[in-house]
Design a protein around this motif. Structure first.
Motif, short mmCIF file in Angstrom:
data_model
loop_
_atom_site.label_atom_id
_atom_site.label_comp_id
_atom_site.label_asym_id
_atom_site.label_seq_id
_atom_site.Cartn_x
_atom_site.Cartn_y
_atom_site.Cartn_z
N VAL A 149 0.90 -1.15 0.00
CA VAL A 149 0.00 0.00 0.00
C VAL A 149 0.94 1.20 0.00
N SER A 177 -1.24 6.87 -0.79
CA SER A 177 -2.62 6.61 -0.36
C SER A 177 -3.04 7.69 0.63
N VAL A 180 -6.57 4.72 -2.52
CA VAL A 180 -5.55 3.72 -2.21
C VAL A 180 -4.66 3.53 -3.44
N HIS A 181 -3.36 3.69 -3.25
CA HIS A 181 -2.37 3.42 -4.29
C HIS A 181 -1.71 2.08 -3.96
N ASP A 184 -10.24 4.32 -5.74
CA ASP A 184 -10.85 5.23 -4.77
C ASP A 184 -12.30 4.85 -4.56
N ILE A 229 -3.37 4.45 6.40
CA ILE A 229 -3.60 5.79 5.86
C ILE A 229 -3.97 6.67 7.04
#
Length: 144
Positions: free
Chosen positions: A32, A36, A52-53, A106, A138
């Motif tokens: 992650v 994010s 979220v990346h 997203d 996050i």
């Protein structure tokens, strides 16, 4: 005497990845990514947007693309599961950001004011039933 070397490129074909069983450079790890974040809504009536990346790495440690069923789980007071089918070439291409080399997913989520951190768990299940799991946090920034 001058030597001129030129190259040609047809550019991106926008075809998306193809699945090859046993491919040496298929994903071996996912994280992650620190990009994010939570985008808080300025309207208290609307939910926040969780962005979220996800970054995949092959066995040599190089960033790569992926295919399979991606499940994003947010563990907080009420778990949210966001499935993304990366086997769908159009969806795969739309989710992949070529600049950061991450998949960006997203979704809207109501985040309680008491929540400071979202625990994110991402699972990828490919066509060979291989599973790769990554976790991250996050930080929820409050509107000031």
């Amino acid at each position: 005497m001058a030597l001129l070397c030129t190259g040609c490129s047809t550019g991106s074909k926008n075809a998306g990845p193809n699945y090859y069983p046993g491919w040496a450079y298929s994903p071996d790890e996912l994280i992650v990514h620190q990009l994010s974040r939570v985008a808080n809504s300025t309207n208290p009536e609307k939910p926040s947007k969780v962005v979220v990346h996800i970054k995949f790495y092959d066995s040599d440690g190089f960033a790569c693309r992926s295919m399979g069923l991606l499940k994003i789980m947010v563990n907080n007071n009420n778990s949210v599961v966001m499935p993304v089918d990366l086997n769908d070439k159009d969806k795969n291409r739309k989710c992949f950001d070529p600049v950061t080399r991450t998949y960006v997913v997203d979704f809207d989520m109501n985040i309680p004011d008491s929540m400071d951190v979202l625990d994110i768990k991402v699972t990828l299940i490919d066509k060979s039933i291989n599973t790769i799991v990554g976790e991250g946090e996050i930080v929820v920034r409050k509107n000031i």
